[in-house]
Design an enzyme around this catalytic site. Sequence first.
Site, PDB file in Angstrom:
ATOM      1  N   ASP A  74      16.638  40.531  16.847  1.00  0.00           N
ATOM      2  CA  ASP A  74      17.336  39.073  16.651  1.00  0.00           C
ATOM      3  C   ASP A  74      18.774  38.990  15.973  1.00  0.00           C
ATOM      4  O   ASP A  74      18.923  39.610  15.123  1.00  0.00           O
ATOM      5  CB  ASP A  74      16.253  38.373  15.750  1.00  0.00           C
ATOM      6  CG  ASP A  74      14.916  38.059  16.018  1.00  0.00           C
ATOM      7  OD1 ASP A  74      14.481  38.820  17.069  1.00  0.00           O
ATOM      8  OD2 ASP A  74      14.234  37.468  15.383  1.00  0.00           O
ATOM      9  N   GLU A 309       9.772  29.865  17.577  1.00  0.00           N
ATOM     10  CA  GLU A 309      10.416  30.814  16.557  1.00  0.00           C
ATOM     11  C   GLU A 309      12.213  30.466  16.718  1.00  0.00           C
ATOM     12  O   GLU A 309      12.633  29.950  17.528  1.00  0.00           O
ATOM     13  CB  GLU A 309      10.235  32.079  17.068  1.00  0.00           C
ATOM     14  CG  GLU A 309       8.952  32.312  17.161  1.00  0.00           C
ATOM     15  CD  GLU A 309       8.788  34.153  17.071  1.00  0.00           C
ATOM     16  OE1 GLU A 309       8.413  34.469  15.894  1.00  0.00           O
ATOM     17  OE2 GLU A 309       8.726  34.503  18.071  1.00  0.00           O
TER      18      GLU A 309
END
Length: 431
Positions: A74, A309
Amino acid sequence: MKKGETYKKIFVLIVSLGIVLTIFLILSHNAINLEHTSIWSRQQAQGFKFTKENTAPNINPNFKLVVPNLWVWDTWTLLKRNGSLAVVDGYKVIFALTAPRNVDWNKRHDVAVISYFCSKNGKDWMYKGPAYNIEDALGSRQWAGSAMLDENGRVQFFYTATGRKGEAVRTFEQRLVKTTFSINGDKNGVHISNWSKHQVILEPDGVYYQTMQQAKGPIIYSFRDPYFFEDPKTGKDYLLFEGNKGGKNVKIKPENIGDKLFLKNHTVPQGAENFNGNIGIAVAENKDLTKFKLLPPLLEAVGVNQQLERPEVVVKENKYYLFIISHRFTYAPGLNGPDGLYGFLGNSLRSNYKPLNKNGLVITNPANDPYQTYSWYLVSGHDVISFINEYHVNGQLRYGGTFAPTLQISLNGDKSKIMEEFGEGVINYSY
Ligand code: FRU
């Protein structure tokens, strides 16, 4: 009193009452709007198709690792308060989750830290190490967040503290934490220093947002991925985050399923109520961004998907685009969507969001390698960065753990389209 005068009085009274009632209705209508949570329904989350517009090309397996001894996943950019890309002393700056490559791929989440990188050209990223002293950070590991360079040149840094420091067994408790720090550049790149104490700024309330104790079902609950956003329409500051619906027994409402006709022919499998992700939001109560108040979610996917998310907002031509990433395995029983970037369109930050392209899907992986990349993150509203995840070479499974090729998308009303592919980790700063 003359008859005429009495009528006049009655007339004035009726008109006044009418005005008061109208004002009351307008106010109460706005009050409802401020609480409104949009719904991504089971009816909407259907009919996913791989098309030219939404499907990324297969990755070329000859990619370079951005840091040879680390898994990198990420990733997010340093932004200014208004959401535009920040540059520090000539350097572009990004943050990413990292873990040693000698840790098992699936165990990397258990030891994640946030690292920072800088680059002069937005293509070649120099690894600079963890973004904080690991002993000072909260949680047994740190998960995704966001970073805003404020007017005083300090970075307002928000992240997820997962678990508790020193815990013997990894727990999945998630709290939103903040620190601030200075950032400066010289010929060796940028340097981070002078951190403020890391402080918990938000925990779930168990009403709008599920606590760890309330969590049920096969997939961990979420209270993570804080994303700073200043609404250009109101100047108010917010944190968006990934949550789940609070309460002991989450119930699926008819609206979570679909319209009347759909309801007649659709059976919701048991256990679908344990898939109840939402896009959470909290408003800042001070300019220092140390006090936040939880508000009802912007959007919920109760009975639809457990994980919405890394939420983000993009404002374009007065329209608000909400984006999240999600997985195939987090769809509720009876639904079948791919790993992907999903988007929703509304008229203001809190509004009635409608999924882009009817079902929400904006970017997905090719059908022959459906997990090749993940964690798409939009930069400047059109460059989408992500990381190489699990892919295949001659049928053999491999792990990436480095930047994936950047995809450029176009947003046109409620439609999106992949336009172009750039090199791995390329971020275009010329917009
Ligand atoms: C998305 C995600 C985030 C979380 C991180 C943990 O890829 O699940 O929600 O912060 O990964 O590794």
